[in-house]
Design a protein around this motif. Structure first.
Motif, PDB file in Angstrom:
ATOM      1  N   THR A  81      21.010  14.894  92.053  1.00 33.33           N
ATOM      2  CA  THR A  81      21.127  16.299  92.404  1.00 33.33           C
ATOM      3  C   THR A  81      19.810  16.791  92.991  1.00 33.33           C
ATOM      4  OG1 THR A  81      20.313  17.186  90.298  1.00 33.33           O
ATOM      5  CG2 THR A  81      22.670  16.625  90.424  1.00 33.33           C
ATOM      6  N   GLU A  82      19.833  18.010  93.557  1.00 34.63           N
ATOM      7  CA  GLU A  82      18.603  18.601  94.060  1.00 34.63           C
ATOM      8  C   GLU A  82      17.630  18.910  92.916  1.00 34.63           C
ATOM      9  OE1 GLU A  82      17.590  18.504  96.931  1.00 34.63           O
ATOM     10  OE2 GLU A  82      18.828  19.493  98.434  1.00 34.63           O
ATOM     11  N   ASN A  83      18.149  19.196  91.725  1.00 33.80           N
ATOM     12  CA  ASN A  83      17.248  19.360  90.586  1.00 33.80           C
ATOM     13  C   ASN A  83      16.488  18.066  90.300  1.00 33.80           C
ATOM     14  OD1 ASN A  83      17.667  22.072  89.952  1.00 33.80           O
ATOM     15  ND2 ASN A  83      19.447  21.635  88.675  1.00 33.80           N
ATOM     16  N   HIS A  84      17.175  16.936  90.395  1.00 33.99           N
ATOM     17  CA  HIS A  84      16.493  15.648  90.244  1.00 33.99           C
ATOM     18  C   HIS A  84      15.424  15.482  91.315  1.00 33.99           C
ATOM     19  CE1 HIS A  84      20.151  14.632  87.860  1.00 33.99           C
ATOM     20  NE2 HIS A  84      19.323  13.847  87.203  1.00 33.99           N
TER      21      HIS A  84
ATOM     22  N   ASN B 292      18.866  27.563  85.410  1.00 31.47           N
ATOM     23  CA  ASN B 292      19.932  28.547  85.520  1.00 31.47           C
ATOM     24  C   ASN B 292      19.396  29.938  85.187  1.00 31.47           C
ATOM     25  OD1 ASN B 292      22.567  29.522  85.874  1.00 31.47           O
ATOM     26  ND2 ASN B 292      23.021  29.307  83.693  1.00 31.47           N
ATOM     27  N   GLY B 293      19.653  30.886  86.081  1.00 28.74           N
ATOM     28  CA  GLY B 293      19.138  32.236  85.914  1.00 28.74           C
ATOM     29  C   GLY B 293      17.995  32.555  86.851  1.00 28.74           C
TER      30      GLY B 293
ATOM     31  N   ALA C 166      19.197  18.278  82.278  1.00 29.00           N
ATOM     32  CA  ALA C 166      19.068  19.551  81.553  1.00 29.00           C
ATOM     33  C   ALA C 166      17.616  20.002  81.546  1.00 29.00           C
ATOM     34  CB  ALA C 166      19.563  19.394  80.122  1.00 29.00           C
ATOM     35  N   PHE C 167      17.419  21.319  81.590  1.00 25.48           N
ATOM     36  CA  PHE C 167      16.086  21.899  81.444  1.00 25.48           C
ATOM     37  C   PHE C 167      15.911  22.360  80.006  1.00 25.48           C
ATOM     38  CE2 PHE C 167      16.762  22.682  86.058  1.00 25.48           C
ATOM     39  CZ  PHE C 167      15.652  21.980  86.530  1.00 25.48           C
TER      40      PHE C 167
ATOM     41  N   TYR D 225       7.386  30.291  85.971  1.00 24.74           N
ATOM     42  CA  TYR D 225       8.039  29.126  85.387  1.00 24.74           C
ATOM     43  C   TYR D 225       7.328  27.871  85.870  1.00 24.74           C
ATOM     44  CZ  TYR D 225      11.900  32.219  84.076  1.00 24.74           C
ATOM     45  OH  TYR D 225      12.649  33.222  83.518  1.00 24.74           O
ATOM     46  N   VAL D 226       6.889  27.034  84.934  1.00 27.34           N
ATOM     47  CA  VAL D 226       6.187  25.795  85.271  1.00 27.34           C
ATOM     48  C   VAL D 226       7.057  24.624  84.844  1.00 27.34           C
ATOM     49  CG1 VAL D 226       4.103  24.419  84.938  1.00 27.34           C
ATOM     50  CG2 VAL D 226       3.953  26.933  84.938  1.00 27.34           C
TER      51      VAL D 226
END
Length: 241
Positions: free
Chosen positions: A97-100, A52-53, A173-174, A134-135
């Protein structure tokens, strides 16, 4: 009520903010993960993915084990990536989700025969005011320790480290890591200005850690930052009228 000159200027800036795009330049790279994300060089939008961000739609999906000067920003002859690895993995435990999808796969860095990712030809939209890297790192439940090193060409080397999430790369969650002992799934190098950098990982056993994705996010130009501040000030003035 008659506007003062300052209020008039602030209102004009608000109108400018309403019509201008304030999105920072971003390059988003996914290793191995689900092919629902975009292919190399694609510009069509997908679901918004990432922390997020700094979420982005236009992800480059590098599904193979190597690339040589592969386009990563959709512009011919512009930013590219080169890397090779003898090992990649999918966690197999991420879905939904796409994050997954992005966090599901990773490539090894630092093993025998691996060639660390080199990102080159970053343009002035990144280098003029600098950028953050961001890694996102993956996990297949081996509790590996990451010690990432970012080496900008012609600049000083930056180091960062952390311990991967033991259970899986992404559980919804990140979580940022900054030092050995921190447990999470991403870390950040800040304030890079070089047009080229190398990302390596000298993490500890068992095995070598894997990187799931990289995002390169430009720092806003000072004039844009000022515009954002004045825009907020104008809103305050309007509320006090």
């Amino acid at each position: 009520m008659k506007h003062t000159p300052l209020t008039s200027i602030a209102c004009a800036l608000t109108l400018t903010l309403g019509s201008a795009s304030l999105t920072a330049a971003t390059i988003s790279i996914n290793f191995v993960g689900n092919t629902n994300l975009n292919n190399v060089g694609a510009d069509s939008p997908t679901s918004i993915v990432g922390l997020n961000g700094v979420q982005a739609q236009d992800w480059v999906n590098l599904a193979g084990t190597s690339a040589t000067d592969a386009d990563i920003d959709g512009a011919s002859g512009s930013a590219t990536i080169s890397f090779s690895t003898n090992w990649r993995f999918n966690t197999g435990g991420t879905s939904g989700t796409e994050n997954h999808n992005m966090m599901d796969g990773a490539i090894r860095l630092g093993g025998t025969g691996d060639s660390a990712p080199v990102i080159s030809n970053l343009g002035t939209d990144f280098t003029s005011s600098g950028y953050d890297v961001y890694v996102y790192f993956g996990s297949d439940s081996h509790n590996r320790v990451h010690r990432f090193t970012l080496t900008p060409t012609g600049d000083s080397t930056s180091n960062n480290s952390g311990t991967e999430n033991l259970t899986q790369a992404y559980n919804g969650a990140f979580t940022e890591t900054n030092a050995d002992g921190d447990v999470g799934n991403y870390l950040v190098f800040r304030g890079i200005t070089a047009s080229e950098f190398t990302l390596s990982d000298n993490g500890t056993s068992p095995g070598k850690p894997g990187v799931a994705g990289i995002e390169i996010v430009a720092v806003p130009e000072p004039s844009l930052s000022l515009l954002l501040g004045l825009g907020g000030f104008s809103l305050t003035l309007r509320r006090r009228r």
